[in-house]
Structures are given as structure tokens and as C-alpha cells.
Enzyme design. Sequence first.
Site, short mmCIF file in Angstrom:
data_model
loop_
_atom_site.label_atom_id
_atom_site.label_comp_id
_atom_site.label_asym_id
_atom_site.label_seq_id
_atom_site.Cartn_x
_atom_site.Cartn_y
_atom_site.Cartn_z
N ARG A 199 0.81 -1.23 0.00
CA ARG A 199 0.00 0.00 0.00
C ARG A 199 0.83 1.28 0.00
O ARG A 199 0.37 2.33 0.43
CB ARG A 199 -1.00 0.01 1.16
CG ARG A 199 -1.98 -1.15 1.10
CD ARG A 199 -3.22 -0.92 1.94
NE ARG A 199 -4.06 -2.11 1.91
CZ ARG A 199 -4.00 -3.10 2.80
NH1 ARG A 199 -3.15 -3.03 3.80
NH2 ARG A 199 -4.78 -4.15 2.69
N LYS A 233 2.44 11.20 -11.66
CA LYS A 233 1.53 10.32 -12.40
C LYS A 233 2.25 9.01 -12.70
O LYS A 233 3.34 9.01 -13.27
CB LYS A 233 1.10 10.97 -13.71
CG LYS A 233 -0.01 11.97 -13.56
CD LYS A 233 -0.59 12.31 -14.93
CE LYS A 233 -1.67 13.35 -14.84
NZ LYS A 233 -2.24 13.66 -16.18
N GLU A 277 7.52 17.00 -25.91
CA GLU A 277 7.02 17.50 -24.63
C GLU A 277 7.64 18.86 -24.30
O GLU A 277 7.01 19.70 -23.67
CB GLU A 277 7.28 16.49 -23.50
CG GLU A 277 6.66 15.10 -23.71
CD GLU A 277 5.14 15.03 -23.48
OE1 GLU A 277 4.52 16.08 -23.22
OE2 GLU A 277 4.60 13.91 -23.57
N LYS A 332 6.58 22.57 -15.49
CA LYS A 332 5.83 21.41 -14.99
C LYS A 332 5.66 21.48 -13.48
O LYS A 332 4.57 21.23 -12.95
CB LYS A 332 6.51 20.11 -15.39
CG LYS A 332 5.79 18.90 -14.82
CD LYS A 332 5.45 17.85 -15.82
CE LYS A 332 4.51 16.81 -15.22
NZ LYS A 332 4.41 15.62 -16.06
N GLU A 353 -4.95 17.01 -10.87
CA GLU A 353 -5.60 17.34 -12.15
C GLU A 353 -7.10 17.55 -12.02
O GLU A 353 -7.90 16.92 -12.72
CB GLU A 353 -5.28 16.25 -13.19
CG GLU A 353 -5.61 16.71 -14.60
CD GLU A 353 -5.03 15.81 -15.67
OE1 GLU A 353 -3.83 15.48 -15.58
OE2 GLU A 353 -5.75 15.46 -16.61
N ARG A 367 -4.00 21.46 -14.51
CA ARG A 367 -2.99 20.47 -14.87
C ARG A 367 -3.31 19.78 -16.19
O ARG A 367 -2.41 19.32 -16.89
CB ARG A 367 -2.83 19.42 -13.75
CG ARG A 367 -1.76 18.39 -14.08
CD ARG A 367 -1.34 17.54 -12.90
NE ARG A 367 -0.37 16.55 -13.33
CZ ARG A 367 0.38 15.80 -12.55
NH1 ARG A 367 0.27 15.91 -11.24
NH2 ARG A 367 1.24 14.93 -13.04
N ASN A 388 -1.82 18.06 -21.07
CA ASN A 388 -2.21 17.01 -22.01
C ASN A 388 -2.42 17.53 -23.43
O ASN A 388 -3.02 16.83 -24.26
CB ASN A 388 -3.49 16.34 -21.51
CG ASN A 388 -3.28 15.61 -20.21
OD1 ASN A 388 -2.28 14.90 -20.05
ND2 ASN A 388 -4.17 15.80 -19.26
N HIS A 448 -2.37 15.14 -26.28
CA HIS A 448 -2.30 13.78 -25.74
C HIS A 448 -3.55 12.94 -26.01
O HIS A 448 -3.47 11.73 -26.10
CB HIS A 448 -2.01 13.81 -24.24
CG HIS A 448 -0.56 14.08 -23.92
ND1 HIS A 448 0.09 15.23 -24.31
CD2 HIS A 448 0.37 13.32 -23.27
CE1 HIS A 448 1.35 15.18 -23.89
NE2 HIS A 448 1.54 14.04 -23.26
N HIS A 484 -2.76 9.62 -27.62
CA HIS A 484 -3.06 8.32 -27.01
C HIS A 484 -3.87 7.44 -27.98
O HIS A 484 -3.65 6.23 -28.05
CB HIS A 484 -3.84 8.49 -25.71
CG HIS A 484 -3.00 9.00 -24.57
ND1 HIS A 484 -3.53 9.45 -23.39
CD2 HIS A 484 -1.65 9.09 -24.44
CE1 HIS A 484 -2.55 9.83 -22.57
NE2 HIS A 484 -1.40 9.62 -23.18
N HIS A 505 5.73 7.58 -27.75
CA HIS A 505 4.77 8.50 -27.15
C HIS A 505 4.98 9.94 -27.67
O HIS A 505 4.02 10.62 -28.05
CB HIS A 505 4.90 8.45 -25.63
CG HIS A 505 4.05 9.45 -24.90
ND1 HIS A 505 2.67 9.40 -24.95
CD2 HIS A 505 4.37 10.53 -24.14
CE1 HIS A 505 2.19 10.41 -24.23
NE2 HIS A 505 3.19 11.10 -23.73
#
Lengths: 360, 360
Positions: free
Chosen positions: B119, B141, B183, B225, B235, B239, B243, B246, B250, B263
Site C-alpha cells: 500500500r 503520475k 514535450e 511542470k 488534475e 494540470r 495534455n 495527448h 493516445h 509517445h
Amino acid sequence: MTRTLEVDLGDRSYPIHIGPGLLHDPVLYRPHIRGRQVMIVTNETVAPLYLAPLRAALDGLEVCEVVLPDGEQYKTLEVWNRIFDALLDARFARDCTLIALGGGVVGDMAGFAAACYQRGVAFIQVPTTLLSQVDSSVGGKTGINHPAGKNMIGAFHQPLAVIADTETLDTLPQRELSAGLAEVLKYGLIRDPAFLDWLESHMAELLSRDPEALAHAIRRSCEIKAQIVAEDELESGQRALLNLGHTFGHAIETASGYGNWLHGEAVGAGMCMAADLSARMGWLAEADVERVRRLVTCAGLPTEPPPELDAERFRELMAVDKKVLDGRLRLVLLTAVGEAVISDEIDQDQLTATLSARRP
Amino acid sequence: MTRTLEVDLGDRSYPIHIGPGLLHDPVLYRPHIRGRQVMIVTNETVAPLYLAPLRAALDGLEVCEVVLPDGEQYKTLEVWNRIFDALLDARFARDCTLIALGGGVVGDMAGFAAACYQRGVAFIQVPTTLLSQVDSSVGGKTGINHPAGKNMIGAFHQPLAVIADTETLDTLPQRELSAGLAEVLKYGLIRDPAFLDWLESHMAELLSRDPEALAHAIRRSCEIKAQIVAEDELESGQRALLNLGHTFGHAIETASGYGNWLHGEAVGAGMCMAADLSARMGWLAEADVERVRRLVTCAGLPTEPPPELDAERFRELMAVDKKVLDGRLRLVLLTAVGEAVISDEIDQDQLTATLSARRP
């Protein structure tokens, strides 16, 4: 008849509703459902009993379900992934809600899926077993098993609400009722001698499912759990007391193959072992050990680990326990009936004696 | 030459160290390692290059490693589970530390394993690609892919430190250098027109790996960032601007099979598509669209999605994007070069035109 407790965690506080017939009540769900998409996670045993009434209570929403196989042996990565398959098949978005309908295994897997789907979505616990109503649905511990250790992969992810319908216990097999009583006894043993006295004198009513007795046991258990969780959400300290008997118990479950011993059965034997070790270390009177064993027996639970599990294998399995820090095993032990401590000063010979002992 | 930035997240704040030769420096690791057990998660490409020097820097600790296959196609549940196998084989306890040594895939998988092992355990990012140094190692992330969607299973789990050794870029294939520049361009496009001007006039130096130019680009990217993450860690708002490109990207990655498009390549084409749609909606001048396309081209990146990916399939894949809320697609669009907004008021005909268009 209905009682509502609160788990006080600041902006993540949530209610625990306890009472008969709550599963059917739309009013309890609606405040916690933000979007329109709801995924019910349940299992093959519980679905025929309670899926239809829960769906009825969610009328008007976009409701899907995923029905998992029933049993601790299915609390695996592969079965967990079926929840994501279902969520993505149905194109569920980040504002969806997961509802766990079932016992501890369903709650742990659904909660962990809610923790990880799109990096975290809402979830509601609807526990239908005594064990999940008094313990696993409250407090935000979620996870799955690894072949090498119980609950080794998981997250802390609090539910938005716990809805414990005491009428669902009417359909619970007797063996599972006993397993749930192990965790009820635990609360008395670690924190509340008066509650333990009450349990001692009401065990027959609990086993015969007297609604008043069960409701009281559930409420008091949830009160104690809510209080401990509020004090130490992420188990940096006192929350570990809730693991009385669990280090021994997890080793029994892992060694026996998940699903052969019920979790509560393993905890029952584990609490007797913790009491035995506490006495060997001079912290607990022998009469109290006998009292613990008698209570566990009366609840219909085993007091001994399986005969083939020897001390060496026990030690191996306990070495991966989550309470191990810096290579030192830490155990929850009893200093009195109703009072527990976490200790890493375990005498190794006495531990071996406890792991090897099989009382008549 | 070394510069240290701070990601300001209260008691979860952490430093980003950027400079040459940092990978070898024991002093940067020690303050963040609490127990004695350290698991290095890396891949088959990076291990022969940098595992030995990192191990040397950790001399005196109990260090194990798990070497994963290299590529986005391995960012799966099954490969992720190998990290747990390694942790449990070595009996790692909750006070262990994971170190991600590699690019974005390694960082995402190691970070997500750190989020879930018992955990949650500590982890440190040692990014060795431009893309991971400027983007994926910062901000917490973490996650893995599902066949139906990128990064659909994951967690927010912040590292204790990011150690970006700019000398590791010497061994980076040119195609991956370009992918990282996607990026870098993104930060200019969403937030900093002056940085975009600088990138425009220094693209040749960046592509020829001038150390000063790369160090500046990395620092400015991390500054932007870190600022955005500090303002909106989970987010819930701004934030999402990170993206840009993205959602389109994606969909390209998922449709093409993970690992076929890098990517950053998919993000490059996706940013051109976002600019195209912004212009069609009247928010961006056509000259700016051409400028975005020219920058992406100069960085060595594609400006168009694959020809076989039609509008209908694009829409299907975009419908499971994490920014979808209440069934409405939300996209990051440009209102100027250096200024972005999140919008769910997408004209469907204009979106179809963007998804179908292939510019000469």
C-alpha cells in the site's frame, strides 16, 4: 433501528449506515454518486441474492455490473483486471462510481480497482457479510493477494459511504458468521474489555443471529474501528493494533492455499497464538490465554494453526509481513484482555515455542 | 552546472536535480533512503549502460534489481507484476525504496509499483531519456496501459527526488531525442511564448545535443511542470493543460499498437491536430498552425496521424480518454501560441474535419 456513524478524516470523512433493509434505500446512495455511470462489483454467490434490489435502488442511472468468482483464491491480479475490462468495455469515465456488493474479497478488489481506474474514482461499500460489515469495508484498506503474501498489492482509498444492511446476514452461511465474529472479538481484545464481557455473555444470541445482538456488535465494532482509523489513517502507528492475530493468520492463509481457511478462521487461531506468545513473554496471565481460547472456540473458530505448518515455514511466511521494518518482525501482543501493544522485541525462542505448540 | 528545482507540494515536496554526472553521486540518494533495502527497476537497454554506476552510488545498502523488457508494449499488468515478484522474492519490507532507472515506461511502472507495494513505499526517479527528464518523472503520475486505453490503470504517487543526469542523453537514440522534444515544445505552446521563440532558434543545437542548450530546455520544462503540478496536483483543473495533443496522441498509440509510435511522436502529431482544430474553431490563426507544424517537423517528429486511422475509429478511442466527463469529450486547444484552454464545447463537424484531414 438505523444508526449512522462517521469516520472522521477531514474532507474524506464518510458515513457508515447500519440497519435493516438499507440496501434497498435509494436515498443512501444518491448523495455520493456524482456522474451517471455506476459499476456494481459483486460475486456469483451474492449476485442472485442482492443484485436486483441494489439495481432497483439505482434506477435512472447507467448501471453495469461485473460478477467475480467467489472466494479468497480469486483475489488475484488476473481477476482484478476483469473489473478494468468491464469499465473500459462500458467506456466508463473518471466521474463514474464503483459499488462493492459482497464480502471482504469483493470490497478489497473493487476498492483497489476504484483507487487505480484512471488514477482514482469514487466508490461505495455495501458489505453483505459480518466480517466486511465490522471490519474490511471501513477504513480504506484495499488490495489483492500475491502468491507470496496476503494483501501485498494495494492502496489506501476511502469509500464515500458504507451501507451495512444487517438483513443481508440472514443469508450468510454459519461458517462465515463465525469468521466475522473473529474480528468482533478482536475489537474487544485490543480496546474494550466491557465489550468483550458483553460478547462473552451474548455469544449464543450472536450465533443464533438475534438481530438486536448483531446490530449492537456491528455498531460497537464500527465505532472502535472508525476511531482508530481517524487517529491513524495510513497505519504509521496505533492502527496496526487492528492486526492482532493477523500476522499469524496471514501466514496460515498463505500456507494453506487462499480460500481453504476463511480469513476470520485464520485470525481466530492467530489471536490465540498472539495470546500464547504474550503469556510466554510474561505479559499476559495464563488464565487470560484460556479465556481468549474459550471465546474463540465459542464463536465456532479454530484455536490452533494447521498441524503441518511448522515453525520454520511460519517464520518464512511471517518475514514478508507488512509490519516488518528494517528486518525486524513486529507483532501485536496483549498486555491484558482489552489492551494491546505493538512490539518488535520478540524473544525468538518463545516465538518458536508458540509457532510449534499445539495445545490439546 | 547542476541546478535544483523544487516541486512544492507541502509535506510531499521534493527536489529535481538537473546536471551532468549526477547518477554517480551518492550524496543525492542517501537523504531519501530510509531503510536499507533498495530495488532498482530498469530495462534491458538501460541496464548495461547505467546499472553498474548506480549500484556503485548505493554501495553499502542491500540493493536488488529487476530488469524489464524495453518498450511501451511492455507497460502491462503482467510485466508490472514482475516487480512484485522481485520485491517479495527478496522479502522487501515497507521501509524499502524503489528507484526507477530509465525512461517513461520504467518510471511509470516502477512508480505505480511503489504506490501499491504494501500500500505504498518510497521511490526515486532517475530518468535517462529526454522525455522522462522533462515530463514523466515529475509530477507523480504513474500507471500502466490497458489494451483499450493508455495509462488507464494507475495512481498519483510522488517521488522523493528526481535525479536527472544530463550525460545519460549522450546514449539516447536520435528518434527518442526527438520524441522528448515534443514535450519540450508542449511547455512553450501552453504557457511560455518566449521559451517557444528560444526553442525555434535553438532547435539545431538541441538536435545536435549541445549540452548547454539541452540543460536549458530541461530546466525550463521542469520549472513549468513543477509550477503547474504544485497548483493542481490531482488534475482537477489546470494540470490538464499538460495534455495538449495527448488525447489525439493516445488514440494514435492505442490504434497503432503500443510501441510502434513513440509517445512523443504521437504527441507531436497530436499537437498539430489540436492546432488544426483550434484554427477550425476560429481560436487560432492559420499562420500559427503552420508555425506549430514547422516546429514539430524541425524537431524530427510526424505532423500527421497514420493514414489508416479514420475519424470513426479515432472517436471510439478518444471516448475512453481520462478527460471525458459526463459523456462529454474535453480537449486542450490553443487560443494563441503560448496559451491553451480546456474545452468541452467541441464542434463535432469541425472535429471530424480535423480527424479526417491529412495535410500535404
